[in-house]
Design a protein around this motif. Structure first.
Motif, short mmCIF file in Angstrom:
data_model
loop_
_atom_site.label_atom_id
_atom_site.label_comp_id
_atom_site.label_asym_id
_atom_site.label_seq_id
_atom_site.Cartn_x
_atom_site.Cartn_y
_atom_site.Cartn_z
N TYR A 1 -90.31 38.57 38.93
CA TYR A 1 -90.27 37.21 38.37
C TYR A 1 -89.75 37.23 36.94
CZ TYR A 1 -92.83 35.57 42.45
OH TYR A 1 -93.21 35.26 43.74
N GLU A 2 -90.11 38.25 36.19
CA GLU A 2 -89.60 38.39 34.82
C GLU A 2 -88.09 38.63 34.84
OE1 GLU A 2 -89.61 38.51 30.74
OE2 GLU A 2 -91.31 38.02 32.00
N ARG A 3 -87.64 39.50 35.74
CA ARG A 3 -86.21 39.82 35.85
C ARG A 3 -85.41 38.58 36.22
NH1 ARG A 3 -82.70 41.02 39.88
NH2 ARG A 3 -84.30 40.90 41.49
N LEU A 4 -85.96 37.75 37.09
CA LEU A 4 -85.28 36.54 37.56
C LEU A 4 -85.52 35.34 36.65
CD1 LEU A 4 -86.11 36.97 41.33
CD2 LEU A 4 -83.88 37.31 40.25
N HIS A 5 -86.31 35.54 35.58
CA HIS A 5 -86.63 34.47 34.64
C HIS A 5 -87.28 33.27 35.34
CE1 HIS A 5 -84.50 36.62 31.52
NE2 HIS A 5 -83.49 36.76 32.35
N LEU A 6 -88.21 33.57 36.25
CA LEU A 6 -88.95 32.53 36.95
C LEU A 6 -90.37 32.48 36.41
CD1 LEU A 6 -87.80 33.20 40.60
CD2 LEU A 6 -87.08 31.31 39.12
N PRO A 7 -90.80 31.33 35.92
CA PRO A 7 -92.17 31.24 35.39
C PRO A 7 -93.20 31.26 36.52
CG PRO A 7 -91.09 29.11 35.29
CD PRO A 7 -90.07 30.08 35.80
N ARG A 8 -93.94 32.33 36.62
CA ARG A 8 -94.96 32.46 37.65
C ARG A 8 -96.21 33.06 37.05
NH1 ARG A 8 -91.58 29.94 39.61
NH2 ARG A 8 -90.53 30.15 41.60
N GLU A 9 -97.34 32.62 37.57
CA GLU A 9 -98.62 33.23 37.22
C GLU A 9 -99.11 33.93 38.48
OE1 GLU A 9 -103.06 32.00 35.80
OE2 GLU A 9 -101.38 30.77 35.12
N VAL A 10 -99.14 35.24 38.44
CA VAL A 10 -99.51 36.04 39.61
C VAL A 10 -101.01 36.29 39.58
CG1 VAL A 10 -99.10 38.17 40.89
CG2 VAL A 10 -97.22 37.10 39.60
N ARG A 11 -101.67 35.96 40.68
CA ARG A 11 -103.12 36.14 40.78
C ARG A 11 -103.45 37.01 42.00
NH1 ARG A 11 -105.55 30.16 39.41
NH2 ARG A 11 -104.59 30.00 37.36
N ALA A 12 -104.43 37.85 41.82
CA ALA A 12 -104.84 38.74 42.91
C ALA A 12 -105.82 38.04 43.84
CB ALA A 12 -105.48 40.00 42.35
N ILE A 13 -105.68 38.36 45.11
CA ILE A 13 -106.66 37.89 46.09
C ILE A 13 -107.22 39.11 46.82
CG2 ILE A 13 -105.63 35.63 46.46
CD1 ILE A 13 -104.40 36.75 49.02
N LYS A 14 -108.41 38.96 47.31
CA LYS A 14 -109.03 40.05 48.06
C LYS A 14 -109.24 39.56 49.49
CE LYS A 14 -112.91 43.18 48.25
NZ LYS A 14 -114.22 43.53 47.75
N ILE A 15 -108.65 40.29 50.41
CA ILE A 15 -108.79 39.93 51.82
C ILE A 15 -109.52 41.07 52.51
CG2 ILE A 15 -107.60 39.42 53.96
CD1 ILE A 15 -105.26 38.39 52.33
#
Length: 118
Positions: free
Chosen positions: A46-60
């Motif tokens: 996302y940084e490389r593509l300049h896309l604003p994203r907030e990545v969050r972890a999930i537990k499955i």
């Protein structure tokens, strides 16, 4: 999107001209939930593509997963190609996927079977 307009060539002469364009809007940003092992990869992409994203972890865990999975499928009999796209991963995903593969092979997908994981 396409549109046509007239272009003036000389006095009194007009020629139609087709123009093609893509309207791009600002990306407002999104939240992305993923497995903890994918966080570093997704953040760097996302940084490389300049896309604003907030990545969050999930537990499955298997205990919290549904017993049933959902797989979207498409069979192109003339081309002998099948496409599978898992939509929801339940505890039966392995059995469900194996069933789909078996049916596709019987129904004529002898050339190619594609499985999309995104």
């Amino acid at each position: 999107m396409r549109y046509s307009t007239a272009r003036r060539l000389s006095e009194g002469t007009w020629k139609p001209k087709e123009a093609v364009f893509r309207l791009m809007d600002e990306d407002p940003g999104e939240w992305v939930w993923c497995h903890p092992e994918l966080i570093d990869f997704l953040e760097s992409e996302y940084e490389r593509l300049h896309l604003p994203r907030e990545v969050r972890a999930i537990k499955i865990s298997d205990a919290s997963r549904s017993g049933f999975s959902v797989i979207s499928s498409q069979l192109d009999v003339p081309r002998k190609v099948a496409n599978l796209k898992p939509a929801f991963s339940g505890r039966d995903i392995e059995k469900n996927l194996a069933s789909h593969l078996s049916l596709f092979k019987m129904d004529g997908a002898k050339k190619e079977i594609n499985i999309s994981l995104h």
